[in-house]
Design a protein around this motif. Structure first.
Motif, PDB file in Angstrom:
ATOM      1  N   LYS A  58       0.825  -1.208   0.000  1.00 56.68           N
ATOM      2  CA  LYS A  58       0.000   0.000   0.000  1.00 56.68           C
ATOM      3  C   LYS A  58       0.863   1.264   0.000  1.00 56.68           C
ATOM      4  CE  LYS A  58      -4.118  -1.898   2.089  1.00 56.68           C
ATOM      5  NZ  LYS A  58      -5.199  -1.680   3.038  1.00 56.68           N
ATOM      6  N   MET A  59       1.891   1.293   0.827  1.00 55.75           N
ATOM      7  CA  MET A  59       2.733   2.489   0.906  1.00 55.75           C
ATOM      8  C   MET A  59       3.492   2.735  -0.391  1.00 55.75           C
ATOM      9  SD  MET A  59       4.070   2.852   4.809  1.00 55.75           S
ATOM     10  CE  MET A  59       4.900   1.283   4.957  1.00 55.75           C
ATOM     11  N   ILE A  60       3.987   1.678  -0.994  1.00 53.50           N
ATOM     12  CA  ILE A  60       4.699   1.827  -2.267  1.00 53.50           C
ATOM     13  C   ILE A  60       3.725   2.266  -3.354  1.00 53.50           C
ATOM     14  CG2 ILE A  60       5.951   0.594  -4.084  1.00 53.50           C
ATOM     15  CD1 ILE A  60       7.126  -1.155  -1.730  1.00 53.50           C
ATOM     16  N   GLY A  61       2.556   1.672  -3.385  1.00 50.72           N
ATOM     17  CA  GLY A  61       1.547   2.036  -4.372  1.00 50.72           C
ATOM     18  C   GLY A  61       1.133   3.490  -4.271  1.00 50.72           C
ATOM     19  N   TYR A  66       6.765   7.459   0.349  1.00 47.83           N
ATOM     20  CA  TYR A  66       8.170   7.846   0.489  1.00 47.83           C
ATOM     21  C   TYR A  66       8.803   8.019  -0.884  1.00 47.83           C
ATOM     22  CZ  TYR A  66       7.513   5.932   5.196  1.00 47.83           C
ATOM     23  OH  TYR A  66       7.049   5.665   6.455  1.00 47.83           O
ATOM     24  N   ALA A  67       9.901   8.753  -0.936  1.00 48.21           N
ATOM     25  CA  ALA A  67      10.715   8.824  -2.148  1.00 48.21           C
ATOM     26  C   ALA A  67      11.294   7.434  -2.417  1.00 48.21           C
ATOM     27  CB  ALA A  67      11.838   9.840  -1.966  1.00 48.21           C
ATOM     28  N   LYS A  68      11.689   7.187  -3.645  1.00 46.27           N
ATOM     29  CA  LYS A  68      12.180   5.856  -4.038  1.00 46.27           C
ATOM     30  C   LYS A  68      13.337   5.384  -3.163  1.00 46.27           C
ATOM     31  CE  LYS A  68      13.951   3.089  -7.831  1.00 46.27           C
ATOM     32  NZ  LYS A  68      14.335   3.027  -9.229  1.00 46.27           N
ATOM     33  N   ASP A  69      14.309   6.246  -2.932  1.00 47.72           N
ATOM     34  CA  ASP A  69      15.473   5.824  -2.145  1.00 47.72           C
ATOM     35  C   ASP A  69      15.099   5.527  -0.693  1.00 47.72           C
ATOM     36  OD1 ASP A  69      15.020   8.593  -1.797  1.00 47.72           O
ATOM     37  OD2 ASP A  69      17.128   8.972  -1.317  1.00 47.72           O
ATOM     38  N   VAL A  70      14.168   6.291  -0.145  1.00 45.37           N
ATOM     39  CA  VAL A  70      13.732   6.064   1.232  1.00 45.37           C
ATOM     40  C   VAL A  70      12.916   4.770   1.322  1.00 45.37           C
ATOM     41  CG1 VAL A  70      12.344   6.988   3.134  1.00 45.37           C
ATOM     42  CG2 VAL A  70      13.779   8.523   1.776  1.00 45.37           C
ATOM     43  N   VAL A 103      12.427  -0.800   3.087  1.00 44.78           N
ATOM     44  CA  VAL A 103      12.133  -2.198   2.759  1.00 44.78           C
ATOM     45  C   VAL A 103      13.361  -3.061   3.069  1.00 44.78           C
ATOM     46  CG1 VAL A 103      11.683  -3.799   0.849  1.00 44.78           C
ATOM     47  CG2 VAL A 103      10.300  -1.737   1.100  1.00 44.78           C
ATOM     48  N   ASN A 104      14.553  -2.563   2.751  1.00 43.43           N
ATOM     49  CA  ASN A 104      15.780  -3.290   3.089  1.00 43.43           C
ATOM     50  C   ASN A 104      15.869  -3.534   4.591  1.00 43.43           C
ATOM     51  OD1 ASN A 104      16.643  -3.396   0.432  1.00 43.43           O
ATOM     52  ND2 ASN A 104      17.966  -1.613   0.610  1.00 43.43           N
ATOM     53  N   THR A 105      15.524  -2.527   5.374  1.00 42.56           N
ATOM     54  CA  THR A 105      15.585  -2.643   6.832  1.00 42.56           C
ATOM     55  C   THR A 105      14.577  -3.662   7.350  1.00 42.56           C
ATOM     56  OG1 THR A 105      16.319  -0.342   7.002  1.00 42.56           O
ATOM     57  CG2 THR A 105      15.414  -1.349   8.989  1.00 42.56           C
ATOM     58  N   VAL A 106      13.347  -3.602   6.839  1.00 38.17           N
ATOM     59  CA  VAL A 106      12.314  -4.547   7.261  1.00 38.17           C
ATOM     60  C   VAL A 106      12.735  -5.978   6.911  1.00 38.17           C
ATOM     61  CG1 VAL A 106       9.903  -5.243   6.881  1.00 38.17           C
ATOM     62  CG2 VAL A 106      10.470  -2.836   7.159  1.00 38.17           C
ATOM     63  N   GLU A 134      10.797  -5.063  -6.717  1.00 43.86           N
ATOM     64  CA  GLU A 134      10.305  -4.968  -8.094  1.00 43.86           C
ATOM     65  C   GLU A 134       9.148  -3.968  -8.190  1.00 43.86           C
ATOM     66  OE1 GLU A 134       9.434  -9.020  -9.141  1.00 43.86           O
ATOM     67  OE2 GLU A 134      11.550  -9.485  -9.497  1.00 43.86           O
ATOM     68  N   LEU A 135       8.284  -3.945  -7.197  1.00 45.86           N
ATOM     69  CA  LEU A 135       7.174  -2.991  -7.180  1.00 45.86           C
ATOM     70  C   LEU A 135       7.696  -1.557  -7.092  1.00 45.86           C
ATOM     71  CD1 LEU A 135       4.110  -2.605  -7.133  1.00 45.86           C
ATOM     72  CD2 LEU A 135       4.193  -2.857  -4.640  1.00 45.86           C
ATOM     73  N   ILE A 136       8.710  -1.333  -6.292  1.00 49.66           N
ATOM     74  CA  ILE A 136       9.333  -0.010  -6.221  1.00 49.66           C
ATOM     75  C   ILE A 136       9.849   0.400  -7.586  1.00 49.66           C
ATOM     76  CG2 ILE A 136      11.330   1.264  -5.334  1.00 49.66           C
ATOM     77  CD1 ILE A 136      10.913  -0.267  -2.659  1.00 49.66           C
ATOM     78  N   ASP A 137      10.534  -0.494  -8.271  1.00 50.54           N
ATOM     79  CA  ASP A 137      11.070  -0.169  -9.601  1.00 50.54           C
ATOM     80  C   ASP A 137       9.966   0.180 -10.581  1.00 50.54           C
ATOM     81  OD1 ASP A 137      13.700  -0.496  -8.832  1.00 50.54           O
ATOM     82  OD2 ASP A 137      13.832  -2.567  -9.522  1.00 50.54           O
TER      83      ASP A 137
END
Length: 52
Positions: free
Chosen positions: A9-12, A16-20, A25-28, A44-47
């Protein structure tokens, strides 16, 4: 709600900005809240969502 659902949902919504978003997501993933498949799906969804 599972972390994967929340992040979809948040990515959709581009909360946040792409880098954030990528960093968070890396941290989670690093703390074990996502499976490798879920992590790959979110990256992949971020991309896709942050093309423009």
């Amino acid at each position: 709600m599972k972390p994967i659902d929340l992040w979809r949902k948040m990515i959709g919504a581009k909360i946040y900005a792409k880098d954030v978003a990528t960093l968070r997501v890396n941290t989670v993933f690093a703390v074990g809240q996502l499976s490798p498949d879920e992590y790959t799906e979110l990256i992949e969804l971020i991309d896709v969502k942050y093309i423009h």
